[in-house]
Each structure stands twice: as structure tokens, then as C-alpha cells.
Motif scaffolding. Structure first.
Motif, PDB file in Angstrom:
ATOM      1  N   LYS A 108       0.851  -1.184   0.000  1.00 45.92           N
ATOM      2  CA  LYS A 108       0.000   0.000   0.000  1.00 45.92           C
ATOM      3  C   LYS A 108       0.896   1.247   0.000  1.00 45.92           C
ATOM      4  N   GLY A 109       0.613   2.160  -0.878  1.00 45.97           N
ATOM      5  CA  GLY A 109       1.396   3.387  -0.970  1.00 45.97           C
ATOM      6  C   GLY A 109       2.541   3.318  -1.966  1.00 45.97           C
ATOM      7  N   ASP A 110       2.905   2.110  -2.439  1.00 40.36           N
ATOM      8  CA  ASP A 110       3.958   1.984  -3.443  1.00 40.36           C
ATOM      9  C   ASP A 110       3.476   2.539  -4.774  1.00 40.36           C
ATOM     10  N   ALA A 111       4.391   3.082  -5.539  1.00 38.10           N
ATOM     11  CA  ALA A 111       4.074   3.543  -6.888  1.00 38.10           C
ATOM     12  C   ALA A 111       3.647   2.350  -7.740  1.00 38.10           C
ATOM     13  N   ARG A 112       2.700   2.573  -8.622  1.00 39.01           N
ATOM     14  CA  ARG A 112       2.186   1.512  -9.498  1.00 39.01           C
ATOM     15  C   ARG A 112       2.707   1.717 -10.911  1.00 39.01           C
ATOM     16  N   GLY A 113       2.597   0.665 -11.699  1.00 44.54           N
ATOM     17  CA  GLY A 113       2.994   0.720 -13.101  1.00 44.54           C
ATOM     18  C   GLY A 113       4.200  -0.154 -13.376  1.00 44.54           C
ATOM     19  N   ARG A 114       4.510  -0.325 -14.663  1.00 46.56           N
ATOM     20  CA  ARG A 114       5.588  -1.229 -15.064  1.00 46.56           C
ATOM     21  C   ARG A 114       6.944  -0.787 -14.532  1.00 46.56           C
ATOM     22  N   GLY A 115       7.287   0.488 -14.653  1.00 43.66           N
ATOM     23  CA  GLY A 115       8.597   0.968 -14.184  1.00 43.66           C
ATOM     24  C   GLY A 115       8.832   0.701 -12.710  1.00 43.66           C
ATOM     25  N   PRO A 116       7.929   1.145 -11.842  1.00 41.79           N
ATOM     26  CA  PRO A 116       8.110   0.867 -10.415  1.00 41.79           C
ATOM     27  C   PRO A 116       8.121  -0.628 -10.096  1.00 41.79           C
ATOM     28  N   THR A 117       7.333  -1.406 -10.828  1.00 45.48           N
ATOM     29  CA  THR A 117       7.305  -2.852 -10.593  1.00 45.48           C
ATOM     30  C   THR A 117       8.648  -3.481 -10.971  1.00 45.48           C
ATOM     31  N   LEU A 118       9.217  -3.066 -12.088  1.00 42.80           N
ATOM     32  CA  LEU A 118      10.543  -3.561 -12.487  1.00 42.80           C
ATOM     33  C   LEU A 118      11.599  -3.140 -11.469  1.00 42.80           C
ATOM     34  N   HIS A 119      11.531  -1.909 -11.022  1.00 39.52           N
ATOM     35  CA  HIS A 119      12.499  -1.409 -10.043  1.00 39.52           C
ATOM     36  C   HIS A 119      12.429  -2.214  -8.748  1.00 39.52           C
ATOM     37  N   ARG A 120      11.227  -2.483  -8.256  1.00 38.29           N
ATOM     38  CA  ARG A 120      11.093  -3.298  -7.038  1.00 38.29           C
ATOM     39  C   ARG A 120      11.665  -4.699  -7.259  1.00 38.29           C
ATOM     40  N   GLY A 121      11.454  -5.260  -8.452  1.00 40.18           N
ATOM     41  CA  GLY A 121      11.988  -6.586  -8.759  1.00 40.18           C
ATOM     42  C   GLY A 121      13.504  -6.632  -8.710  1.00 40.18           C
ATOM     43  N   LEU A 122      14.157  -5.557  -9.167  1.00 37.83           N
ATOM     44  CA  LEU A 122      15.625  -5.492  -9.124  1.00 37.83           C
ATOM     45  C   LEU A 122      16.161  -5.592  -7.704  1.00 37.83           C
ATOM     46  N   LYS A 123      15.386  -5.129  -6.746  1.00 35.99           N
ATOM     47  CA  LYS A 123      15.831  -5.188  -5.350  1.00 35.99           C
ATOM     48  C   LYS A 123      15.968  -6.619  -4.855  1.00 35.99           C
ATOM     49  N   GLY A 124      15.321  -7.571  -5.523  1.00 36.67           N
ATOM     50  CA  GLY A 124      15.430  -8.975  -5.145  1.00 36.67           C
ATOM     51  C   GLY A 124      16.573  -9.715  -5.813  1.00 36.67           C
ATOM     52  N   ILE A 125      17.309  -9.033  -6.680  1.00 39.06           N
ATOM     53  CA  ILE A 125      18.422  -9.648  -7.414  1.00 39.06           C
ATOM     54  C   ILE A 125      19.729  -9.359  -6.677  1.00 39.06           C
ATOM     55  N   PRO A 126      20.535 -10.394  -6.431  1.00 40.59           N
ATOM     56  CA  PRO A 126      21.838 -10.167  -5.775  1.00 40.59           C
ATOM     57  C   PRO A 126      22.773  -9.323  -6.639  1.00 40.59           C
ATOM     58  N   ASP A 127      23.716  -8.673  -6.004  1.00 39.43           N
ATOM     59  CA  ASP A 127      24.674  -7.814  -6.704  1.00 39.43           C
ATOM     60  C   ASP A 127      25.663  -8.595  -7.566  1.00 39.43           C
ATOM     61  N   ASP A 128      25.818  -9.892  -7.319  1.00 38.48           N
ATOM     62  CA  ASP A 128      26.875 -10.649  -7.987  1.00 38.48           C
ATOM     63  C   ASP A 128      26.434 -11.371  -9.259  1.00 38.48           C
ATOM     64  N   VAL A 129      25.298 -10.993  -9.858  1.00 43.03           N
ATOM     65  CA  VAL A 129      24.889 -11.666 -11.086  1.00 43.03           C
ATOM     66  C   VAL A 129      25.748 -11.204 -12.264  1.00 43.03           C
ATOM     67  N   ASP A 130      25.951 -12.112 -13.219  1.00 40.66           N
ATOM     68  CA  ASP A 130      26.683 -11.805 -14.446  1.00 40.66           C
ATOM     69  C   ASP A 130      25.753 -11.213 -15.499  1.00 40.66           C
ATOM     70  N   VAL A 131      24.535 -11.721 -15.525  1.00 43.13           N
ATOM     71  CA  VAL A 131      23.561 -11.346 -16.543  1.00 43.13           C
ATOM     72  C   VAL A 131      22.238 -11.046 -15.860  1.00 43.13           C
ATOM     73  N   LEU A 132      21.622  -9.956 -16.276  1.00 44.12           N
ATOM     74  CA  LEU A 132      20.308  -9.583 -15.785  1.00 44.12           C
ATOM     75  C   LEU A 132      19.335  -9.668 -16.953  1.00 44.12           C
ATOM     76  N   MET A 133      18.239 -10.362 -16.741  1.00 39.23           N
ATOM     77  CA  MET A 133      17.262 -10.593 -17.803  1.00 39.23           C
ATOM     78  C   MET A 133      15.882 -10.184 -17.312  1.00 39.23           C
ATOM     79  N   PHE A 134      15.136  -9.493 -18.160  1.00 42.25           N
ATOM     80  CA  PHE A 134      13.742  -9.183 -17.889  1.00 42.25           C
ATOM     81  C   PHE A 134      12.904 -10.055 -18.810  1.00 42.25           C
ATOM     82  N   LEU A 135      11.886 -10.672 -18.277  1.00 42.00           N
ATOM     83  CA  LEU A 135      11.046 -11.583 -19.047  1.00 42.00           C
ATOM     84  C   LEU A 135       9.587 -11.270 -18.749  1.00 42.00           C
ATOM     85  N   HIS A 136       8.768 -11.213 -19.767  1.00 41.09           N
ATOM     86  CA  HIS A 136       7.333 -11.012 -19.565  1.00 41.09           C
ATOM     87  C   HIS A 136       6.712 -12.294 -19.022  1.00 41.09           C
TER      88      HIS A 136
END
Length: 168
Positions: A108-136
Motif C-alpha cells: 500500500k502506498g507503493d508507486a504503481r505501473g511497469r517501471g516501479p514494478t521492475l524497479h522493485r523486482g531489481l531489489k530482489g536480485i543479488p549484486d553478484d549476477v553476471d547477466v540480468l534478464m527481464f522476461l514477460h
């Protein structure tokens, strides 16, 4: 509802290296089993498709030797899959949790939409990845996707890429 789409790898890939959060420079990847991969999948009210998408990712990771099973096991995996939910009202979140994916929920109170949703998802990715992939969430990956990804990554050394899609 949405029709499921199947990703085909060649000639390009859905990947991004070197965002401000992730390590810059040349990849050290030489095979799929040594690649550390982060996958962010944004979703909103996709309870019927989420397990198909996530299942295809985990099966392909297992086939490539990147994961020990068809669900996420952070200790035995070279892949971190994050389902970033945009505030779904259906069972998207509970279906994603059944797969073992990391689930980031909109509060509740979080920004909505694709951009904010993608940004929140990045927070769950560890810093040590070699490749970052976005998938629908309405996409699946072929069983040999991560093997092809590692081969392509080693040969082409891309900094950013995308892929062609086939619509069913």
C-alpha cells in the motif's frame, strides 16, 4: 486472458549487463553452469500464466546445470528468479510462491505501473549476477535457452540485447 508467448533466442537475447547495481565490464561466463543469472518477471493479475512462465525458466535452468530442480533453491542455484507483482488482485502471488521464486509484492502506498514494478523486482536480485534478464510473464523459454544464452554470451560478449518472439 493473455496468450502464452514462446521466446526464441537467436539472433539476440533479453539481457542487460552493467546497470548501476551490477558489476560492469566483460563477463567471465564460459558455460551455463558458471553463469550467475538474475531474472526479473513483472506481473499483474496473471494467475493463469505465472506458473507456466516460472516453470519454463526453472526447467531450462535445470537443463543447463544452473539449478538443482524445477524450483528455486538459492544454495544450489546459479539463477535467481524474481516475480515482481504490481499489486495483483488475483492469485498471482500465491501461484508464484508455489514455484519457489522470490516474490516481491507491491505494498500500500507503493508507486504503481511497469517501471516501479521492475524497479522493485531489481531489489530482489543479488549484486553478484553476471547477466540480468527481464522476461514477460506471458512468455516461456525453451528448454535449451540458458545453454544457448551461455554460448552466445561467450562468443558475442554483448552489453545489451533483446530477442525475437513467436506469438502463438
Amino acid at each position: 486472458g493473455s496468450k502464452l508467448r514462446d521466446f526464441h533466442l537467436l539472433p539476440f537475447l533479453p539481457l542487460l549487463e552493467s546497470s548501476s547495481k551490477f558489476r560492469a565490464g566483460k563477463s567471465r561466463v564460459t558455460c551455463a553452469a558458471s553463469m550467475r543469472l538474475g531474472v526479473v518477471i513483472p506481473a499483474y493479475n496473471e494467475e493463469k500464466l505465472v506458473s507456466l512462465c516460472l516453470g519454463s525458466v526453472f526447467r531450462a535452468a535445470k537443463e543447463a546445470g544452473m539449478a538443482s530442480g524445477e524450483a528455486q533453491d538459492a544454495k544450489a542455484s546459479q539463477i535467481v528468479v524474481v516475480l515482481s507483482d504490481g499489486g495483483s488482485k488475483d492469485k498471482t502471488v500465491s501461484e508464484a510462491k508455489k514455484t519457489g521464486a522470490v516474490v516481491v509484492e507491491t505494498k500500500k502506498g507503493d508507486a504503481r505501473g511497469r517501471g516501479p514494478t521492475l524497479h522493485r523486482g531489481l531489489k530482489g536480485i543479488p549484486d553478484d549476477v553476471d547477466v540480468l534478464m527481464f522476461l514477460h510473464v506471458d512468455c516461456t523459454v525453451p528448454i535449451d535457452f540458458f545453454v544457448q544464452l551461455a554460448d552466445y554470451w561467450e562468443k558475442e560478449k554483448p552489453e545489451i540485447g533483446f530477442c525475437k518472439m513467436k506469438f502463438d
